[in-house]
Design a protein around this motif. Structure first.
Motif, PDB file in Angstrom:
ATOM      1  N   SER A  27       0.838  -1.199   0.000  1.00  0.00           N
ATOM      2  CA  SER A  27       0.000   0.000   0.000  1.00  0.00           C
ATOM      3  C   SER A  27       0.872   1.249   0.000  1.00  0.00           C
ATOM      4  O   SER A  27       2.060   1.190   0.311  1.00  0.00           O
ATOM      5  N   ASP A  28       0.247   2.374  -0.349  1.00  0.00           N
ATOM      6  CA  ASP A  28       0.977   3.644  -0.320  1.00  0.00           C
ATOM      7  C   ASP A  28       1.487   3.941   1.084  1.00  0.00           C
ATOM      8  O   ASP A  28       2.596   4.424   1.256  1.00  0.00           O
ATOM      9  N   ASP A  62       2.357   1.806   3.437  1.00  0.00           N
ATOM     10  CA  ASP A  62       3.541   0.972   3.675  1.00  0.00           C
ATOM     11  C   ASP A  62       4.758   1.524   2.935  1.00  0.00           C
ATOM     12  O   ASP A  62       5.864   1.556   3.477  1.00  0.00           O
ATOM     13  N   SER A 117       2.365   9.730  -6.817  1.00  0.00           N
ATOM     14  CA  SER A 117       1.152  10.173  -6.131  1.00  0.00           C
ATOM     15  C   SER A 117       0.646  11.499  -6.670  1.00  0.00           C
ATOM     16  O   SER A 117       1.408  12.406  -6.942  1.00  0.00           O
TER      17      SER A 117
END
Length: 196
Positions: free
Chosen positions: A2-3, A5, A131
């Motif tokens: 995940s982002d 993590d 992102s």
């Protein structure tokens, strides 16, 4: 992964990376004057360092400031040396009183800004690639930094406790030895800089 993590682990690795030991050296000299009962002051200083680090990343990622990486890489070991020399000076004085936490807090915040600028160019590339939302990755990264810093601080405080309680090393000697060691490590970093 995940982002969260990704950026949290990046923050952890930023501090705990053996090749980027300047962060650890700063945390050592920031922590050595304290013992476990001072945990609130130490946590305040570590958090202020993270805040400064994060503010400089935010300013860089959002294009408010740009930095010359060479100048920042020169300034980082200077902040470590100043902190080490401050410890040595304070511990060497016979009538050394506890320093005002306000002075140390302001200095730590400022030094956090300098250290954050050292990572800002790389972090800006990572965030821009991965992102659309830039603020959340910055906060996740900051949380990783804070966690890693608390780990380092706990190790230093534990080592301090063991040496002072079981090996009867005086607090003054602990501060002098560790601060002198760190100063000895960073002086070549300063003198080896292109700016020097």
């Amino acid at each position: 992964m995940s982002d969260f993590d990704l950026y949290f682990n990046m923050g952890l690795r930023h501090v705990l990376d053996i090749n980027a030991y300047d962060h650890v050296l700063f945390l050592i000299v920031l922590t050595v004057p304290y013992i476990f009962k001072d945990w609130k002051n130490v946590l305040l200083l570590v958090t202020l360092f993270t805040v400064g680090h994060t503010v400089s990343l935010i300013l860089s990622v959002f294009g408010v400031i740009t930095v010359n990486a060479g100048v920042v890489e020169f300034l980082i070991p200077i902040t470590i040396l100043i902190t080490a020399l401050y410890n040595i000076f304070k511990a060497s004085r016979k009538s050394a009183k506890n320093s005002s936490i306000n002075f140390i807090a302001i200095t730590t915040l400022f030094f956090g800004i300098i250290h954050g600028l050292g990572f800002s160019n790389y972090f800006k590339i990572v965030v821009n690639k991965n992102s659309k939302d830039k603020l959340m990755p910055l906060l996740e990264f900051a949380l990783g930094i804070e966690t890693a810093q608390v780990i380092i601080v706990l190790v230093v405080l534990l080592l301090s406790y063991i040496l002072q309680e079981f090996f009867r090393l005086s607090k003054r000697d602990w501060i002098l030895v560790m601060s002198a060691f760190v100063a000895g490590v960073v002086v070549p970093m300063i003198t080896g800089s292109e700016i020097w």
